[in-house]
Scaffold this motif. Structure first.
Motif, PDB file in Angstrom:
ATOM      1  N   LYS A  34       0.809  -1.217   0.000  1.00  0.00           N
ATOM      2  CA  LYS A  34       0.000   0.000   0.000  1.00  0.00           C
ATOM      3  C   LYS A  34       0.847   1.273   0.000  1.00  0.00           C
ATOM      4  N   ARG A  59       0.890   0.879  10.941  1.00  0.00           N
ATOM      5  CA  ARG A  59       0.941   1.460   9.595  1.00  0.00           C
ATOM      6  C   ARG A  59      -0.251   2.349   9.257  1.00  0.00           C
ATOM      7  N   THR A  60      -0.911   2.886  10.255  1.00  0.00           N
ATOM      8  CA  THR A  60      -2.000   3.835  10.049  1.00  0.00           C
ATOM      9  C   THR A  60      -1.908   4.899  11.123  1.00  0.00           C
ATOM     10  N   PRO A  85      -8.098   9.072   8.821  1.00  0.00           N
ATOM     11  CA  PRO A  85      -7.133   7.971   8.925  1.00  0.00           C
ATOM     12  C   PRO A  85      -6.285   7.902   7.652  1.00  0.00           C
ATOM     13  N   HIS A  87      -2.767   5.977   5.691  1.00  0.00           N
ATOM     14  CA  HIS A  87      -1.788   4.887   5.672  1.00  0.00           C
ATOM     15  C   HIS A  87      -0.382   5.462   5.800  1.00  0.00           C
ATOM     16  N   SER A 109      -8.707   0.474   2.855  1.00  0.00           N
ATOM     17  CA  SER A 109      -9.458  -0.318   3.828  1.00  0.00           C
ATOM     18  C   SER A 109     -10.839   0.319   3.951  1.00  0.00           C
ATOM     19  N   VAL A 112      -9.621   4.056   5.257  1.00  0.00           N
ATOM     20  CA  VAL A 112      -8.384   4.703   4.811  1.00  0.00           C
ATOM     21  C   VAL A 112      -8.445   4.957   3.307  1.00  0.00           C
ATOM     22  N   ASN A 115      -2.656   8.498   1.750  1.00  0.00           N
ATOM     23  CA  ASN A 115      -1.330   7.948   1.966  1.00  0.00           C
ATOM     24  C   ASN A 115      -0.380   9.084   2.334  1.00  0.00           C
TER      25      ASN A 115
END
Length: 135
Positions: A34, A59-60, A85, A87, A109, A112, A115
């Motif tokens: 991701k 990782r979030t 949220p 990533h 997700s 999410v 990035n």
């Protein structure tokens, strides 16, 4: 599926341009599907800034975006905020209070959709959730 090799050196920096944002990342031997730099994710749409308020997830992270909303009846503004949220690729090291630039991507997700592209270390004094920092 996600592995991280601790024996690799992560002191080399590379630059990649995603949209109009110049990104600096640490290189290392990690696998993150991701990640916008090494994975199968393209950045398109909005580029936003916010303050990292929670780094407790794997990782979030959660970023907070403050803004002013105009109330026509009273001819004044009220403070509002949104928590987003995001990533976080292993190539970034983020602490609470850092200013983060994020880019929109496909849904990663249930919640999410962004990035991390860039991190600016900040030393904010006080409770981060109570500070009002409009972007």
């Amino acid at each position: 599926f996600f592995f991280f090799n601790d024996t690799a050196t992560t002191e080399i920096y590379t630059e990649q341009i995603v949209g109009s944002v110049r990104c600096v990342q640490e290189t290392g031997t990690y696998i993150d599907h991701k990640c916008p730099f090494t994975g199968n994710v393209s950045i398109r749409g909005r580029i936003l800034k916010g303050v990292a308020i929670s780094t407790k997830m794997h990782r979030t992270i959660i970023i907070r975006r403050d803004y002013l909303h105009y109330v026509k009846k009273y001819n004044r503004y009220e403070k509002r905020h949104r928590n987003i949220p995001v990533h976080l690729s292993p190539c970034f090291k983020v602490k609470e209070g850092d200013i983060v630039t994020v880019g929109q991507c496909r849904p990663l997700s249930k919640t999410v959709r962004f990035n991390v592209l860039k991190v600016q270390p900040q030393e904010l004094v006080g409770n981060i959730r109570k500070l009002f920092i409009p972007f």
